[in-house]
Design a protein around this motif. Structure first.
Motif, PDB file in Angstrom:
ATOM      1  N   ASN A  34       0.977  -0.955  -0.016  1.00 52.35           N
ATOM      2  CA  ASN A  34      -0.083   0.086   0.176  1.00 52.35           C
ATOM      3  C   ASN A  34       0.834   1.193   0.043  1.00 52.35           C
ATOM      4  OD1 ASN A  34      -2.228   1.415   0.383  1.00 52.35           O
ATOM      5  ND2 ASN A  34      -1.774   1.865   2.414  1.00 52.35           N
ATOM      6  N   LEU A  35       0.616   2.154  -0.860  1.00 55.93           N
ATOM      7  CA  LEU A  35       1.263   3.319  -1.135  1.00 55.93           C
ATOM      8  C   LEU A  35       0.624   4.463  -0.184  1.00 55.93           C
ATOM      9  CD1 LEU A  35       1.970   3.210  -4.820  1.00 55.93           C
ATOM     10  CD2 LEU A  35       3.740   2.821  -3.218  1.00 55.93           C
ATOM     11  N   ASP A  36       1.315   4.901   0.924  1.00 51.94           N
ATOM     12  CA  ASP A  36       0.638   5.888   1.815  1.00 51.94           C
ATOM     13  C   ASP A  36       1.542   6.960   2.069  1.00 51.94           C
ATOM     14  OD1 ASP A  36       2.453   4.809   3.632  1.00 51.94           O
ATOM     15  OD2 ASP A  36       1.129   3.391   4.369  1.00 51.94           O
ATOM     16  N   GLY A  37       1.361   7.640   3.137  1.00 51.30           N
ATOM     17  CA  GLY A  37       1.934   8.962   3.791  1.00 51.30           C
ATOM     18  C   GLY A  37       3.472   8.420   4.402  1.00 51.30           C
ATOM     19  N   ASN A  38       3.695   7.133   4.445  1.00 50.49           N
ATOM     20  CA  ASN A  38       5.056   6.834   5.059  1.00 50.49           C
ATOM     21  C   ASN A  38       6.206   6.697   3.821  1.00 50.49           C
ATOM     22  OD1 ASN A  38       4.505   6.806   7.825  1.00 50.49           O
ATOM     23  ND2 ASN A  38       3.013   4.772   7.132  1.00 50.49           N
ATOM     24  N   MET A  39       6.350   7.681   3.141  1.00 51.62           N
ATOM     25  CA  MET A  39       7.161   7.788   2.001  1.00 51.62           C
ATOM     26  C   MET A  39       8.106   8.971   2.040  1.00 51.62           C
ATOM     27  SD  MET A  39       4.900   8.459  -1.503  1.00 51.62           S
ATOM     28  CE  MET A  39       4.114   7.182  -1.172  1.00 51.62           C
ATOM     29  N   THR A  40       9.339   8.924   1.365  1.00 49.52           N
ATOM     30  CA  THR A  40      10.149   9.944   1.500  1.00 49.52           C
ATOM     31  C   THR A  40      10.570  10.619   0.181  1.00 49.52           C
ATOM     32  OG1 THR A  40      11.446   8.953   3.166  1.00 49.52           O
ATOM     33  CG2 THR A  40      12.527  10.244   2.073  1.00 49.52           C
ATOM     34  N   ARG A  41      10.489  11.964   0.079  1.00 47.66           N
ATOM     35  CA  ARG A  41      10.946  12.513  -1.181  1.00 47.66           C
ATOM     36  C   ARG A  41      12.221  12.273  -1.615  1.00 47.66           C
ATOM     37  NH1 ARG A  41       7.641  14.542  -4.753  1.00 47.66           N
ATOM     38  NH2 ARG A  41       6.691  16.016  -3.266  1.00 47.66           N
ATOM     39  N   ASN A  42      12.423  12.009  -2.730  1.00 46.26           N
ATOM     40  CA  ASN A  42      13.943  11.659  -3.334  1.00 46.26           C
ATOM     41  C   ASN A  42      14.199  12.585  -4.540  1.00 46.26           C
ATOM     42  OD1 ASN A  42      16.407  10.741  -4.520  1.00 46.26           O
ATOM     43  ND2 ASN A  42      15.906   8.611  -3.985  1.00 46.26           N
ATOM     44  N   LYS A  43      14.470  13.728  -4.381  1.00 45.64           N
ATOM     45  CA  LYS A  43      14.689  14.686  -5.654  1.00 45.64           C
ATOM     46  C   LYS A  43      15.609  14.191  -6.874  1.00 45.64           C
ATOM     47  CE  LYS A  43      13.639  18.579  -3.019  1.00 45.64           C
ATOM     48  NZ  LYS A  43      14.036  20.081  -2.530  1.00 45.64           N
ATOM     49  N   SER A  44      16.430  13.068  -6.492  1.00 42.34           N
ATOM     50  CA  SER A  44      17.452  12.554  -7.736  1.00 42.34           C
ATOM     51  C   SER A  44      16.462  11.666  -8.541  1.00 42.34           C
ATOM     52  CB  SER A  44      18.503  11.780  -7.170  1.00 42.34           C
ATOM     53  OG  SER A  44      18.185  10.660  -6.398  1.00 42.34           O
TER      54      SER A  44
END
Length: 324
Positions: free
Chosen positions: A62-72
């Motif tokens: 499940n894709l939820d709010g527990n993710m991290t932005r990776n600008k690369s």
């Protein structure tokens, strides 16, 4: 764009190992989706790697709010996806999905992928008239369908070699949602689905630009994590890219799969292939990344784990206390 050679051919055996399964008599099936003796919850009995205690990199999630932005994480380079390659493709019913074999003229690289991957096939997952059928979910929401575009790391000659590499495969996941009109690009496949209604059936088709089946205006918006095959043997060797924005097809085009594909052979008892998705797995300590341009899913929007029945049961004591 860097030119990448994709001339090496992947043996048919290697391709079929990713996109097909040998289903015999349903009661003796290697695996299935909707029967207790071979559903995804029991796969671990015959395929030990499918048991959730064996490793922490199972898919789908499940894709939820527990993710991290990776600008690369920028847009993936899709080699050959913008043109119709020579030769013919093959659409086939494997008994567990509809698979389109893509030949050897396509590849993906960049976008944070650890190498170049030869694209070999795509396949679909769907539900039925009462349930959506995507494998991944977003905040608990399941889309009507999901398409997987499968690629093998180009340094390997076949899938057997790639199985020893934790990043041996790269799979692009594309959500499919319902729109008001037929998707003309999707029609080239949905119109041929009746020709492969039964397990073992196949039909040749003219290649087309594969980019037509992707959210072409939103290719830089995706989520990335390390996971597994979603069918046995459930090998944890997949670099998953799940696009945030879905493509849209009509309900009639979805019904071509959900109400027109059988996991049985022609002449056998007709049994529709439906709900061919694996159950959701925990992410555990894995990092799930949002690409530079992807929308971060809000934690506040995460679906409640309580069902309607749970909420009613919780409310009963309060209701009883209010009775005269």
């Amino acid at each position: 764009m860097q030119e990448v050679s994709v001339s090496q051919h992947i043996p048919p055996k290697a391709v079929s190992a990713v996109g097909s399964v040998r289903l015999k008599d349903p009661s003796k099936a290697d695996f299935c989706y909707d029967r207790y003796y071979c559903s995804s919850y029991s796969w671990g009995e015959k395929f030990p790697a499918c048991h959730p205690v064996n490793g922490i990199h199972h898919s789908p999630i499940n894709l939820d709010g527990n993710m991290t932005r990776n600008k690369s994480l920028e847009e993936i380079h899709l080699i050959g996806f913008d043109k119709a390659p020579p030769g013919q493709w093959k659409l086939r019913n494997t008994g567990y999905s509809v698979v389109l074999d893509l030949g050897s003229n396509l590849a993906v690289h960049g976008g944070g992928l650890p190498g170049t991957y030869r694209t070999v096939q795509l396949h679909f997952h769907w539900g039925d008239s009462t349930m959506n059928g995507s494998e991944h979910t977003v905040n608990g929401r399941r889309y009507p369908m999901e398409m997987h575009i499968v690629s093998i790391k180009s340094i390997y000659q076949n899938l057997t070699e790639a199985m020893h590499d934790p990043s041996g495969l790269a799979v692009l996941g594309v959500f499919i949602d319902v729109g008001d009109l037929d998707n003309e690009n999707f029609t080239v496949i949905s119109n041929l689905v009746p020709s492969v209604a039964y397990k073992g059936k196949s039909v040749a088709m003219k290649p087309f630009p594969l980019l037509n089946l992707l959210p072409a205006q939103n290719m830089s918006r995706f989520y990335r994590y390390h996971g597994s095959l979603t069918t046995p043997p459930c090998s944890q060797i997949v670099m998953w890219t799940v696009y945030e924005v879905p493509i849209y097809v009509s309900q009639q085009q979805i019904d071509a799969f959900a109400a027109g594909i059988y996991y049985s052979e022609e002449g056998a008892n007709k049994t529709l292939l439906q709900r061919n998705f694996r159950h959701i797995h925990e992410t555990f300590t894995r990092e799930v990344y949002a690409s530079r341009d992807a929308t971060l899913v809000s934690i506040l929007a995460v679906a409640s784990p309580c069902s309607t029945v749970d909420l009613v049961l919780l409310a009963l004591p309060l209701l009883i206390s209010c009775l005269p």
